[in-house]
Write a protein that holds these residues in place. Sequence first.
Motif, mmCIF file in Angstrom:
data_model
loop_
_atom_site.group_PDB
_atom_site.id
_atom_site.type_symbol
_atom_site.label_atom_id
_atom_site.label_comp_id
_atom_site.label_asym_id
_atom_site.label_seq_id
_atom_site.Cartn_x
_atom_site.Cartn_y
_atom_site.Cartn_z
ATOM 1 N N UNK A 154 0.846 -1.215 0.000
ATOM 2 C CA UNK A 154 0.000 0.000 0.000
ATOM 3 C C UNK A 154 0.871 1.251 0.000
ATOM 4 N N UNK A 155 1.929 1.206 0.802
ATOM 5 C CA UNK A 155 2.827 2.367 0.880
ATOM 6 C C UNK A 155 3.476 2.617 -0.482
ATOM 7 N N UNK A 156 3.824 1.538 -1.182
ATOM 8 C CA UNK A 156 4.467 1.673 -2.496
ATOM 9 C C UNK A 156 3.512 2.334 -3.493
ATOM 10 N N UNK A 157 2.276 1.843 -3.511
ATOM 11 C CA UNK A 157 1.272 2.418 -4.423
ATOM 12 C C UNK A 157 1.078 3.902 -4.133
ATOM 13 N N UNK A 158 0.951 4.183 -2.845
ATOM 14 C CA UNK A 158 0.766 5.566 -2.409
ATOM 15 C C UNK A 158 1.960 6.440 -2.803
ATOM 16 N N UNK A 170 17.007 -1.931 2.446
ATOM 17 C CA UNK A 170 15.973 -0.936 2.180
ATOM 18 C C UNK A 170 15.110 -1.475 1.038
ATOM 19 N N UNK A 171 14.042 -0.782 0.752
ATOM 20 C CA UNK A 171 13.184 -1.147 -0.369
ATOM 21 C C UNK A 171 13.352 -0.085 -1.433
ATOM 22 N N UNK A 172 13.777 -0.503 -2.626
ATOM 23 C CA UNK A 172 13.935 0.447 -3.723
ATOM 24 C C UNK A 172 12.776 0.243 -4.697
ATOM 25 N N UNK A 173 12.187 1.351 -5.116
ATOM 26 C CA UNK A 173 11.016 1.282 -5.993
ATOM 27 C C UNK A 173 11.426 1.723 -7.390
ATOM 28 N N UNK A 174 11.245 0.807 -8.322
ATOM 29 C CA UNK A 174 11.686 1.003 -9.696
ATOM 30 C C UNK A 174 10.545 0.573 -10.595
ATOM 31 N N UNK A 175 10.097 1.448 -11.475
ATOM 32 C CA UNK A 175 8.968 1.143 -12.361
ATOM 33 C C UNK A 175 7.779 0.566 -11.600
ATOM 34 N N UNK A 176 7.485 1.184 -10.475
ATOM 35 C CA UNK A 176 6.297 0.809 -9.716
ATOM 36 C C UNK A 176 6.466 -0.369 -8.781
ATOM 37 N N UNK A 177 7.595 -1.065 -8.874
ATOM 38 C CA UNK A 177 7.787 -2.254 -8.055
ATOM 39 C C UNK A 177 8.814 -2.015 -6.948
ATOM 40 N N UNK A 178 8.436 -2.389 -5.723
ATOM 41 C CA UNK A 178 9.390 -2.291 -4.613
ATOM 42 C C UNK A 178 10.182 -3.584 -4.537
ATOM 43 N N UNK A 179 11.473 -3.453 -4.326
ATOM 44 C CA UNK A 179 12.316 -4.633 -4.165
ATOM 45 C C UNK A 179 13.193 -4.425 -2.959
ATOM 46 N N UNK A 180 13.167 -5.405 -2.054
ATOM 47 C CA UNK A 180 14.021 -5.293 -0.879
ATOM 48 C C UNK A 180 15.439 -5.699 -1.277
ATOM 49 N N UNK A 181 16.396 -4.943 -0.803
ATOM 50 C CA UNK A 181 17.767 -5.305 -1.156
ATOM 51 C C UNK A 181 18.758 -4.765 -0.160
ATOM 52 N N UNK A 182 19.955 -5.283 -0.251
ATOM 53 C CA UNK A 182 21.074 -4.776 0.528
ATOM 54 C C UNK A 182 21.648 -3.611 -0.260
#
Length: 499
Positions: free
Chosen positions: A21-25, A434-446
């Motif tokens: 939800x946070x990502x969409x927002x 952290x979560x990086x948001x790229x082209x609408x998608x969040x991805x958790x990564x180091x």
Amino acid sequence: MSVLRQFSDAVPSSKDPTVQRATTNAVDWALAHGLVMKPAAAAIASAPSTDVANHGGLAQHAPFALFPTPFPKACFNQVVDLQPVLNQLFDRIARDHDFLARCIESVVTVDEFTAQLYKVYQQTRAKPSSQSITLGLHRSDYLLHQPHDSNDLSIYQVEFNTISTSFAGLAPVTTQLHRYLRENPAYAKLKAPQIAVHQTEGSLPNNTATAYLVDGLAKAWQLYGCQSAVVVMAVQVGERNVFDQLRLTHDLRQRYGITMVRQTLAELRQGAHLDPITQALVLNGTEVAVVYYRTCYAPADYASPADWETRLMVEQSKAIKAPTVAYQLAGTKKVQQVLTEPSVLERFIPNADDCDHVRACFTGLYPLDNSPLGLDAVRRALEAPEGYVMKPQREGGGNNVYGKDIPVFLQGLPVEEREAYILMDLIKPPVISNLLVHQGLAQKGEVISELGIYGVWLSDHDHVYLNESAGHILRTKVASSNEGGIAAGFGAIDSPALV
Ligand code: ADP
Ligand code: MG
Ligand code: MG
């Protein structure tokens, strides 16, 4: 590293419904507030409208970190406070012909691009412009360094950029995005990333980078003293980061009523000429007060010899340049390396404390020439490459050789061409989740983060009009230890949360 990991694991996964939800927002907020870039050419080609000039009417959000990244307050303040000293240092370097010549002449025989810049510099020295005002819109970049098995963090300078520093437009918007998410009670329970022993979210410092850079451009325009004159932003063909740039353009108009015109080098060549009497740069009948470069830092920016002639024409004109070619040369990696040699800082910075503060941010930098120091650096780079990065005289990323790749690269390089590079100690930033948001998608990564501090400098000979620490940017990217120790995944725009 174990302590860091313990806290990292607290960051939720991208599949967590609250994160989704946070990502969409956040994506909607980013699009609504212009945290955007032009899409890549491929996306434009498949758009319903393929009008390339108007990028099919499309924009996409800039990649961003969902959470601001914690950053030690003391390190942040240290480099914010240092910026005015660095602004002054680089002005003095750019005005010191003997020093610039010593640094740059050591690389021009083996580096065609730097040689071309140096030629423009020399031609301008032979036929100087009547403009003595210089405008610097700089950004000094830093990484935190965490020694093995220690939580002690220090901050080291990666490089000092004197040309085409980007993201002063979008960085403040990113801070606003992070504030917006924090203020939303729906996300209050989300566990933000933390570093080392700091178990707090951290505060988001104000960021007015856009306003500072615009103030610099406006003040330069005012000093030029021609009401009808415009500012030119010299731009690359096919630039995707236009909205970052347009924030400056729109702010300059809104707050000062000054027009900034986008021009590629080809357009400038077509439409601009020098007034033979006044040396004014005239673009389609209108005088140009300031030329602000968002191009001209990479070989590909000069498509033909004519583009070099255009650069020379601007350089020899009465317009105020942001930056001059002398400033650009002062920002080379070679100059950065020579600055670490004994007594060199003292040549430019009279105050001993200031010298100490600048030096505290330097990590080891070495020439790769035939001097005893250079030969020793070559030997160490071959024997223990993991601790180093090798850099050519280039800007814009993607040019360095890391760690284990260095020996093969060095051995394939003719000995006389080594001098075109410098060697630098590898800085080892803490890795956090952290979560990086790229082209609408969040991805958790180091991830690891690089802090940039903007600097604005405006002076006329020895009179300084502006010398500011001018806001900041955090860029965060996926960290993975490959052979080189660092492999860039996708980068994201971020803001520091001070802990
Ligand atoms: P450019 O002018 O092309 O941006 P940089 O010196 O900033 O060149 O290098 C590009 C990237 O390489 C940096 O953003 C950083 O991620 C990485 N890098 C550069 N120097 C170091 C270093 N000494 N230690 C670790 N990483 C480095
Ligand atoms: Mg650079
Ligand atoms: Mg850089």
